[in-house]
Every structure is written in C-alpha cells, then in structure tokens.
Design a protein around this motif. Structure first.
Motif, PDB file in Angstrom:
ATOM      1  N   GLN A  24       0.839  -1.200   0.000  1.00 15.89           N
ATOM      2  CA  GLN A  24       0.000   0.000   0.000  1.00 15.89           C
ATOM      3  C   GLN A  24       0.877   1.255   0.000  1.00 15.89           C
ATOM      4  N   GLN A  25       1.917   1.270   0.795  1.00 15.17           N
ATOM      5  CA  GLN A  25       2.807   2.430   0.886  1.00 15.17           C
ATOM      6  C   GLN A  25       3.448   2.748  -0.468  1.00 15.17           C
ATOM      7  N   THR A  26       3.929   1.727  -1.148  1.00 13.65           N
ATOM      8  CA  THR A  26       4.550   1.940  -2.456  1.00 13.65           C
ATOM      9  C   THR A  26       3.518   2.392  -3.479  1.00 13.65           C
ATOM     10  N   ALA A  27       2.341   1.791  -3.460  1.00 16.29           N
ATOM     11  CA  ALA A  27       1.281   2.166  -4.406  1.00 16.29           C
ATOM     12  C   ALA A  27       0.881   3.628  -4.212  1.00 16.29           C
ATOM     13  N   ILE A  28       0.765   4.062  -2.975  1.00 15.01           N
ATOM     14  CA  ILE A  28       0.416   5.463  -2.710  1.00 15.01           C
ATOM     15  C   ILE A  28       1.536   6.392  -3.178  1.00 15.01           C
ATOM     16  N   ALA A  29       2.779   5.981  -2.958  1.00 16.81           N
ATOM     17  CA  ALA A  29       3.915   6.791  -3.425  1.00 16.81           C
ATOM     18  C   ALA A  29       3.882   6.945  -4.943  1.00 16.81           C
ATOM     19  N   VAL A  30       3.542   5.876  -5.639  1.00 17.64           N
ATOM     20  CA  VAL A  30       3.447   5.903  -7.104  1.00 17.64           C
ATOM     21  C   VAL A  30       2.322   6.844  -7.537  1.00 17.64           C
ATOM     22  N   ILE A  31       1.185   6.764  -6.878  1.00 15.78           N
ATOM     23  CA  ILE A  31       0.046   7.629  -7.211  1.00 15.78           C
ATOM     24  C   ILE A  31       0.414   9.093  -6.968  1.00 15.78           C
TER      25      ILE A  31
END
Length: 154
Positions: A95-102
């Motif tokens: 989730q943390q990486t996905a949010i960073a990408v977004i």
C-alpha cells in the motif's frame, strides 16, 4: 503548520526544480544545520520522500567530501513513464509503495487530484480485505489495470 520533514522536502524539491539538470547535491550536516535539526532527520526525509517510486534517484558518497545527490527522473513521454510504473508495481505492491506511485503521478500531472483520491481509495487495505500476500498481488493487478487505462487515454 507543516512538520519539519515537509519543510525539508519542499526545500529540496524547490532546489531540484531550479537546477536545469534536475539534480541537487547536498551535505547532510549542512542541511541539518540550515533547518536546525539532527542529520538523521535529513536521512528520514531522503529515505521516505525521495524514492524511486516517487520519481527520484538517490546516490551517496560517504567520508569527508561526501555528499548526497538527488536526481529527479525525467521521462520523455507519459506512456514511457506509465510502462516504468507498471513494471515497478508488478507482480505485487505494498500500500505504501502504491500510494507513493500515485503521488508521483499526481506531481507529474499525469492524473488529477480527484483521480488520485479515487485510485488511493481502491488500493487501501480496508478496500482490499484479503490476507497477505494475496492483498499485495490484487493491489498490483488493480494498479496495472488503472495504469493501462491511463496509458491509452494519454
């Protein structure tokens, strides 16, 4: 009021934007002195706010003449950027990486603030109520589907 990490991040991003090569070289201790904080605070900001997922490459050289070099990764076109992000989130993504990408896509104006909010709401652990590692795999598939759609809408 922003916390010190936000202030340091904003300062470094501003310095990077002003540089024609999108690079900044800093000495950790000098930045810590400038913001009246401990050098580990600078490490925290660099390790959490200037990641590959957020579109930055960080290099460091230790020792007396040491430095930390932060480079903003610039993509020639949006389609190429989306392809790189798809590779980054497969075959699973936290989730943390996905949010960073977004957040990176929002910063690069690839998506709107509204689209970012929708994307984040879809990939949270509350929405994807599966056990690990299934949750990270499903999140990856959802992200890939959204990114693929964006790629063909660009």
């Amino acid at each position: 009021m922003h916390n010190i990490s936000d202030v340091i991040e904003a300062h470094l991003k501003k310095v990077i934007e002003r540089n024609t090569h999108n690079i900044v070289e800093i000495k950790r201790s000098e930045i810590a002195d400038q913001f009246a904080c401990v050098p580990s605070q600078i490490n925290y900001v660099i390790n959490t706010r200037f990641t590959i997922e957020r579109g930055y490459l960080v290099e460091s050289k230790r020792g007396g003449g040491g430095y930390i070099r932060i480079t903003k990764i610039m993509n020639k076109d949006k389609s190429e950027l989306i392809d790189e992000i798809i590779e980054l989130v497969q075959p699973e993504v936290t989730q943390q990486t996905a949010i960073a990408v977004i957040e990176r896509m929002l910063e690069d104006k690839l998506i709107t603030k509204r689209e970012a909010k929708i994307m984040i709401s879809v990939i949270t652990r509350e929405t994807l109520a599966f056990n690990l590692p299934i949750r990270d795999e499903v999140r990856s598939r959802v992200m890939t589907a959204m990114l693929t759609t964006l790629k063909f809408e660009v």
